[in-house]
Design a protein around this motif. Structure first.
Motif, mmCIF file in Angstrom:
data_model
loop_
_atom_site.group_PDB
_atom_site.id
_atom_site.type_symbol
_atom_site.label_atom_id
_atom_site.label_comp_id
_atom_site.label_asym_id
_atom_site.label_seq_id
_atom_site.Cartn_x
_atom_site.Cartn_y
_atom_site.Cartn_z
ATOM 1 N N VAL A 17 0.837 -1.203 0.000
ATOM 2 C CA VAL A 17 0.000 0.000 0.000
ATOM 3 C C VAL A 17 0.874 1.255 0.000
ATOM 4 N N ILE A 18 1.965 1.214 0.756
ATOM 5 C CA ILE A 18 2.898 2.347 0.771
ATOM 6 C C ILE A 18 3.532 2.507 -0.614
ATOM 7 N N ARG A 19 3.870 1.381 -1.233
ATOM 8 C CA ARG A 19 4.431 1.451 -2.601
ATOM 9 C C ARG A 19 3.433 2.066 -3.571
ATOM 10 N N TRP A 20 2.158 1.659 -3.518
ATOM 11 C CA TRP A 20 1.123 2.231 -4.394
ATOM 12 C C TRP A 20 1.021 3.739 -4.163
ATOM 13 N N ARG A 21 0.996 4.107 -2.905
ATOM 14 C CA ARG A 21 0.863 5.524 -2.566
ATOM 15 C C ARG A 21 2.035 6.328 -3.136
ATOM 16 N N VAL A 35 -5.604 10.177 -16.377
ATOM 17 C CA VAL A 35 -5.585 9.072 -17.338
ATOM 18 C C VAL A 35 -4.704 7.919 -16.848
ATOM 19 N N LYS A 36 -3.453 8.246 -16.493
ATOM 20 C CA LYS A 36 -2.535 7.191 -16.041
ATOM 21 C C LYS A 36 -2.924 6.706 -14.657
ATOM 22 N N THR A 37 -3.373 7.630 -13.824
ATOM 23 C CA THR A 37 -3.799 7.269 -12.467
ATOM 24 C C THR A 37 -4.927 6.247 -12.516
ATOM 25 N N SER A 38 -5.945 6.523 -13.328
ATOM 26 C CA SER A 38 -7.098 5.616 -13.354
ATOM 27 C C SER A 38 -6.711 4.278 -13.989
ATOM 28 N N GLN A 39 -5.789 4.322 -14.954
ATOM 29 C CA GLN A 39 -5.317 3.081 -15.569
ATOM 30 C C GLN A 39 -4.577 2.218 -14.531
ATOM 31 N N TYR A 40 -3.766 2.884 -13.727
ATOM 32 C CA TYR A 40 -3.008 2.204 -12.662
ATOM 33 C C TYR A 40 -3.967 1.559 -11.654
ATOM 34 N N ILE A 41 -4.991 2.314 -11.272
ATOM 35 C CA ILE A 41 -5.981 1.791 -10.321
ATOM 36 C C ILE A 41 -6.704 0.592 -10.940
ATOM 37 N N TYR A 42 -7.107 0.766 -12.194
ATOM 38 C CA TYR A 42 -7.844 -0.295 -12.911
ATOM 39 C C TYR A 42 -7.025 -1.583 -12.947
ATOM 40 N N GLU A 43 -5.755 -1.445 -13.337
ATOM 41 C CA GLU A 43 -4.896 -2.634 -13.458
ATOM 42 C C GLU A 43 -4.625 -3.284 -12.094
ATOM 43 N N MET A 101 1.064 18.281 -8.001
ATOM 44 C CA MET A 101 1.436 17.612 -6.763
ATOM 45 C C MET A 101 0.221 17.039 -6.035
ATOM 46 N N HIS A 102 0.417 15.877 -5.431
ATOM 47 C CA HIS A 102 -0.597 15.362 -4.512
ATOM 48 C C HIS A 102 -0.414 16.103 -3.187
ATOM 49 N N ALA A 103 -1.014 17.279 -3.080
ATOM 50 C CA ALA A 103 -0.825 18.117 -1.897
ATOM 51 C C ALA A 103 -2.049 18.096 -0.998
ATOM 52 N N CYS A 104 -2.920 17.094 -1.217
ATOM 53 C CA CYS A 104 -4.103 17.019 -0.351
ATOM 54 C C CYS A 104 -4.278 15.614 0.210
ATOM 55 N N GLY A 105 -3.405 14.687 -0.205
ATOM 56 C CA GLY A 105 -3.479 13.335 0.354
ATOM 57 C C GLY A 105 -4.326 12.356 -0.434
ATOM 58 N N HIS A 106 -4.789 12.748 -1.629
ATOM 59 C CA HIS A 106 -5.650 11.848 -2.405
ATOM 60 C C HIS A 106 -4.886 10.600 -2.875
ATOM 61 N N ASP A 107 -3.526 10.730 -2.989
ATOM 62 C CA ASP A 107 -2.708 9.544 -3.280
ATOM 63 C C ASP A 107 -2.883 8.512 -2.155
ATOM 64 N N GLY A 108 -2.912 9.010 -0.921
ATOM 65 C CA GLY A 108 -3.129 8.144 0.240
ATOM 66 C C GLY A 108 -4.529 7.549 0.247
ATOM 67 N N HIS A 109 -5.542 8.371 -0.094
ATOM 68 C CA HIS A 109 -6.927 7.860 -0.121
ATOM 69 C C HIS A 109 -7.032 6.688 -1.102
ATOM 70 N N THR A 110 -6.397 6.876 -2.273
ATOM 71 C CA THR A 110 -6.448 5.844 -3.313
ATOM 72 C C THR A 110 -5.774 4.565 -2.822
ATOM 73 N N LEU A 113 -7.867 2.722 -0.225
ATOM 74 C CA LEU A 113 -9.019 2.010 -0.784
ATOM 75 C C LEU A 113 -8.576 0.790 -1.600
ATOM 76 N N LEU A 114 -7.434 0.906 -2.283
ATOM 77 C CA LEU A 114 -6.906 -0.268 -3.002
ATOM 78 C C LEU A 114 -6.572 -1.383 -2.013
ATOM 79 N N GLY A 115 -5.914 -1.022 -0.920
ATOM 80 C CA GLY A 115 -5.557 -2.010 0.103
ATOM 81 C C GLY A 115 -6.798 -2.644 0.707
ATOM 82 N N SER A 116 -7.815 -1.828 0.980
ATOM 83 C CA SER A 116 -9.060 -2.351 1.550
ATOM 84 C C SER A 116 -9.737 -3.292 0.565
ATOM 85 N N ALA A 117 -9.685 -2.937 -0.726
ATOM 86 C CA ALA A 117 -10.305 -3.787 -1.758
ATOM 87 C C ALA A 117 -9.579 -5.125 -1.830
#
Ligand code: NI
Length: 391
Positions: A17-21, A35-43, A101-110, A113-117
């Motif tokens: 999860v830390i690596r994904w973040r 575009v790349k973010t959603s592709q990464y999440i999808y994969e 920049m991810h300056a609001c923590g949405h990288d962490g939110h993602t 949620l990936l880890g929880s999934a």
């Protein structure tokens, strides 16, 4: 289900999860361009078992985990977009995308949620009902991605919805909760006031837009203090006032803009009407004219008390009573309300501030960062709350 079983599963995915973040942090993308973010999440989601993964809109992702027995449908949402800020953190995983920049923590939110999934999908046999993971694009830019996702049908048949924000003003280990309103509606407005320009030494031959506009600004302040019920929470801020080019010229026009923040969406039309009344009255009195536009943004985020109580019990069970912080509403905006308009739920804050790690900079600051141990806390909350809410 005992904590210990989750602890083991969380321990297994923690590093990943830390690596994904960090991958997401290095590769931030702006709202509506994920575009790349959603592709990464999808994969990444595709690599887990038991999920039906889809793309509700161009840059959002949804994954459905359908349990082995019928029951309620719980949606869990994470936002995925970054901000137009140049990162100033000197970390190995700093943004490689200049000015973004991810300056609001949405990288962490993602990542949470990936880890929880990943964990929940491995527990499919024990899921009653359905868990729907919503990876939402464009939280940071009006009109926001949440409403678009709702329009694409992601909330169909959903009974409950939860989401969290990593929160740097809150110490790591604390969870901030509020029943009722918790974030505001970030409406915006703009106006052009038109008079008649001319020589500053001959004001009687002009219709002075600067003097008139100054009156408009002053009188708009009466709306919050004199028109709105004092027990309501409303902000009306003028943030832009532009006019004039020289010291000896009265300009033809002045542009004014700003924001209205509400915790009660029902006041929106009353305030909009009061604003127009003031602008019309003042400009007419001085012979000027106006053009006024008011843009309603996402609704206030209003947490449903019963769901909030279940989440509060989750915190008690996981981290003890001391971890709960009852937060006051804040006047920032958040389009999570679009999901809450479809199903009851709650939006809570996961503390990620840690002075020693310098993760206590405010959100949207070029040195904003998160204490990565909060990722594990967020996952524990989502996994545990899922079983409690579906029970
Ligand atoms: Ni945010």
């Amino acid at each position: 289900m005992k904590n210990i079983e989750f602890d083991h599963l969380i321990e297994e995915v923690k590093e990943e999860v830390i690596r994904w973040r960090r991958h997401l942090h290095e590769n931030p993308e702006l709202s509506f361009q994920e575009v790349k973010t959603s592709q990464y999440i999808y994969e990444t989601l595709q690599s887990f078992d038991n999920l039906e993964v889809s793309r509700p809109t161009k840059t959002s992702v949804m994954a459905r985990l359908i349990g082995t027995r019928p029951g309620k449908v719980l949606a869990i949402r994470a936002d995925i977009d970054a901000l137009p800020i140049q990162e100033e953190n000197r970390v190995s995983y700093a943004s490689k995308n200049p000015g973004v920049m991810h300056a609001c923590g949405h990288d962490g939110h993602t990542a949470i949620l990936l880890g929880s999934a990943k964990i929940l999908s491995s527990l499919q046999q024990r899921i009653e009902g359905e868990v729907r993971f919503l990876f939402q694009h464009a939280e940071e830019l009006a009109p926001g991605g949440a409403q678009e996702m709702v329009g694409a049908g992601v909330m169909k048949d959903v009974d409950l919805v939860i989401g969290t924000h990593l929160w740097s003003p809150l110490e790591t280990g604390k969870i901030g909760l509020a029943a009722g309103p918790v974030m505001a509606s970030p409406d915006t407005f703009s106006m052009t006031i038109t008079g008649q320009g001319g020589h500053a030494g001959l004001p009687h031959q002009t219709i002075d837009t600067i003097a008139t506009s100054a009156q408009v600004v002053t009188n708009l302040q009466h709306i919050v203090s004199r028109t709105v019920d004092p027990l309501e929470n409303v902000v009306l801020s003028i943030t832009k006032f532009t006019g004039g080019t020289a010291l000896n010229i009265i300009p033809d026009t002045v542009e004014i803009a700003g924001t209205v923040r509400l915790l009660n969406a029902e006041l929106r039309s009353e305030i909009q009407e009061a604003m127009e009344r003031v602008i019309k009255g003042i400009t007419e009195a001085h012979g000027a004219t106006y053009r006024f536009t008011y843009e309603a943004a996402s609704d206030p985020v209003v947490n449903e008390p019963k769901v909030t109580e279940v989440v509060e019990d989750t915190v008690f069970e996981l981290f003890g009573e001391d971890a709960v912080v009852r937060v006051r509403p804040n006047m920032g905006g958040e389009d999570f309300s679009a999901f809450l308009n479809e199903a009851p739920g709650t939006y809570f804050f996961t503390g990620s501030g840690n002075r020693k790690l310098e993760t206590d900079y405010p959100h949207h600051h070029p040195r904003f960062n998160i204490d990565e141990s909060a990722l594990e806390i967020g996952m524990k909350m989502f996994v545990r709350a899922t079983f409690k809410l579906l029970a």
